[in-house]
Design an enzyme around this catalytic site. Structure first.
Site, short mmCIF file in Angstrom:
data_model
loop_
_atom_site.label_atom_id
_atom_site.label_comp_id
_atom_site.label_asym_id
_atom_site.label_seq_id
_atom_site.Cartn_x
_atom_site.Cartn_y
_atom_site.Cartn_z
N GLY A 30 46.46 -64.30 -23.10
CA GLY A 30 47.28 -65.13 -23.99
C GLY A 30 47.87 -66.32 -23.25
O GLY A 30 47.42 -66.67 -22.16
N CYS A 31 48.88 -66.90 -23.85
CA CYS A 31 49.53 -68.08 -23.26
C CYS A 31 50.00 -67.80 -21.84
O CYS A 31 50.68 -66.79 -21.59
CB CYS A 31 50.72 -68.50 -24.13
SG CYS A 31 51.62 -69.91 -23.47
N PHE A 32 49.65 -68.68 -20.93
CA PHE A 32 50.00 -68.42 -19.53
C PHE A 32 51.49 -68.54 -19.25
O PHE A 32 51.97 -68.06 -18.23
CB PHE A 32 49.19 -69.29 -18.55
CG PHE A 32 48.98 -70.73 -18.92
CD1 PHE A 32 49.90 -71.47 -19.63
CD2 PHE A 32 47.79 -71.35 -18.54
CE1 PHE A 32 49.68 -72.81 -19.95
CE2 PHE A 32 47.55 -72.69 -18.86
CZ PHE A 32 48.50 -73.42 -19.56
#
Length: 197
Positions: A30-32
């Site tokens: 997912g979003c880092f």
């Protein structure tokens, strides 16, 4: 927590010797921003860098990756001291806290292959260990569904400066408050011995 996560097979995974020097692994989930924020709070982790893995150098930028046509996944490169936090513990935090490994090509609220669950081992030993770890999780399911995490190959490219340390620099950002701060609380509750402020 690891033995309860993996069950009896944990003994096999946990007997691997710790390396004498720092180790690095690349994880996508997912979003880092949230991935980076979680692992920055883990004892024994010396560095977490947000970036892209799985695609080519020419496409390793946010605008290109956002098209979902580059093969890249938003990822984090984690450097840790195996004497303080083992690879088994890093992977346990990855699967239990940092993301939902049962979501295919998405992590709520983000969708697309750049948000996939993937491990990019940095050695043959890491690859073997990660494959065994996933087999152990699927052998005695403890999640809502089957693990969809892929073991992949590919070079890691650091993301733009804007994305580095995003949670630490923007703790009141709406996205961080809604999706990522709860992960820190989960880390603190599930892994109190590894949590650091």
């Amino acid at each position: 927590m690891i033995k309860s996560l993996l069950g009896a097979s944990a003994a096999v995974l946990l007997v691997l010797p710790n390396a004498a020097q720092a180790e690095t692994i690349v994880l996508a989930g997912g979003c880092f921003w949230g991935m980076e924020g979680v692992f920055e709070h883990v004892k024994g982790v010396s560095s977490v860098v947000s970036g892209y893995a799985g695609g080519g150098a020419g496409d390793a930028n946010y605008d290109a990756v956002s098209t979902e046509r580059t093969g890249h996944a938003e990822s984090v490169r984690i450097t840790f001291d195996p004497a303080q936090v083992s690879l088994a513990q890093v992977l346990s935090i990855y699967f239990v806290v940092a993301h939902d490994p049962t979501q295919l090509n998405r992590q709520t609220p983000d969708e697309g292959p750049s948000y996939r669950s993937a491990i990019f081992p940095q050695s043959a030993a890491q690859r073997t260990f990660s494959e065994a770890f996933i087999r152990s999780l699927n052998a005695k399911p403890r999640f809502r569904g089957r693990i969809v995490t892929r073991i992949e190959s590919g070079r890691f490219y650091p993301a733009e400066a804007f994305h580095q340390d995003f949670m630490r620099r923007n703790p009141s950002h709406p996205y961080i408050l809604r999706w990522d701060m709860p992960k820190l609380q989960k880390l603190k509750v599930n892994y109190p011995e590894l949590y650091r402020n």
